[in-house]
Design an enzyme around this catalytic site. Structure first.
Site, PDB file in Angstrom:
ATOM      1  N   TYR A 133       0.822  -1.203   0.000  1.00  0.00           N
ATOM      2  CA  TYR A 133       0.000   0.000   0.000  1.00  0.00           C
ATOM      3  C   TYR A 133       0.858   1.255   0.000  1.00  0.00           C
ATOM      4  O   TYR A 133       1.932   1.305   0.563  1.00  0.00           O
ATOM      5  CB  TYR A 133      -0.996   0.002   1.160  1.00  0.00           C
ATOM      6  N   ASP A 171      -2.930  -5.036  18.446  1.00  0.00           N
ATOM      7  CA  ASP A 171      -4.308  -5.239  17.999  1.00  0.00           C
ATOM      8  C   ASP A 171      -5.138  -5.973  19.044  1.00  0.00           C
ATOM      9  O   ASP A 171      -6.328  -5.693  19.198  1.00  0.00           O
ATOM     10  CB  ASP A 171      -4.325  -5.958  16.654  1.00  0.00           C
TER      11      ASP A 171
END
Length: 189
Positions: A133, A171
Site C-alpha cells: 500500500y 491489535d
C-alpha cells in the site's frame, strides 16, 4: 487505464487497474497519477509499504494515524487474498462508524483507496499473503492508534471467526469503538 468499481462512505473507492494478459502472464499499471486523478484520486503518495502475513486469519487493524500524520492509503494484494475494511472515523460524518469491505486478491487485482480519517484493517483469507500500500504521509509512532477489529458495535463480518484471528499485541489490546475518541473531524463532502 483504471476503472472505478465502487465508491462508498464519502471517498472510499474500489478500483480495478487494467491488465494486459498473454501466455506469459500479465502486466498492469497499479498506479498512474493521471489515470487515478481522472477517477477523483489526486493524492500525492510519498511512501510504499509491504506486509507479509504467513497465517490464514492474520488481522492487521483497525489502524489509523492521528492528525497531523493522518494517512490516505491505496491498498492492493500481490499474493494471496484478504478481506480489506475501511471504517469512517470522522466525527460528525453522516456515515460515522459505518464500514466498507472488499475482498482484495492477487487474482482479482482490485485496489482499495482509503482516505485519511478512516480506520483501516485487513484479515488474511489464506496463508502467505503480501499486501502492498501507498500512503500520503509519513509514519509517526506518537500518532499511531488502533480500534478493536471485532467490536460488535462495528458489525464487521470478516469472513472468518474472530476466535481464529492471529493478532499482534497492539491489535489484541486495542480499545473498543465506544472507547475511541476520534481525532478526525468531518468537513463535508
Amino acid at each position: 487505464m483504471v476503472e472505478l468499481v465502487a465508491e462508498a462512505l464519502d471517498g472510499v473507492k474500489l478500483i480495478r487497474a487494467r491488465r494486459f494478459e498473454d501466455d506469459r502472464g500479465f502486466f498492469s499499471e497499479t498506479w498512474n497519477a493521471r489515470a487515478f486523478a481522472a477517477i477523483g484520486i489526486d493524492t500525492a503518495f510519498i511512501q510504499d509499504n509491504h506486509s507479509r502475513s504467513v497465517r490464514t486469519g492474520t488481522v492487521r487493524g483497525l489502524h489509523y494515524q492521528a492528525p497531523p500524520f493522518a494517512q490516505a492509503k491505496l491498498v492492493r494484494v500481490s499474493q494471496g487474498r484478504v478481506m480489506d475494511v475501511a471504517v469512517d472515523a470522522r466525527a460528525g460524518s453522516p456515515t460515522y462508524g459505518q464500514h466498507f469491505k472488499a475482498e482484495l486478491s492477487a487474482e482479482n487485482g482490485l485496489q482499495l483507496f482509503v482516505p485519511a480519517g478512516f480506520l483501516h484493517g485487513f484479515m488474511t483469507l489464506e496463508g502467505d499473503c503480501h499486501v502492498q500500500y501507498k500512503v500520503d504521509n509519513y509514519y509517526d509512532k506518537a500518532s499511531d492508534g488502533a480500534v478493536r477489529f471485532d467490536d460488535p458495535a462495528l458489525a464487521i463480518d470478516w469472513g472468518l471467526p474472530s476466535d481464529r484471528a492471529v493478532l499482534s499485541q497492539k491489535d489484541a489490546d486495542a480499545p473498543g469503538w465506544s472507547e475511541f475518541a476520534s481525532p478526525f473531524t468531518y468537513t463535508g463532502a
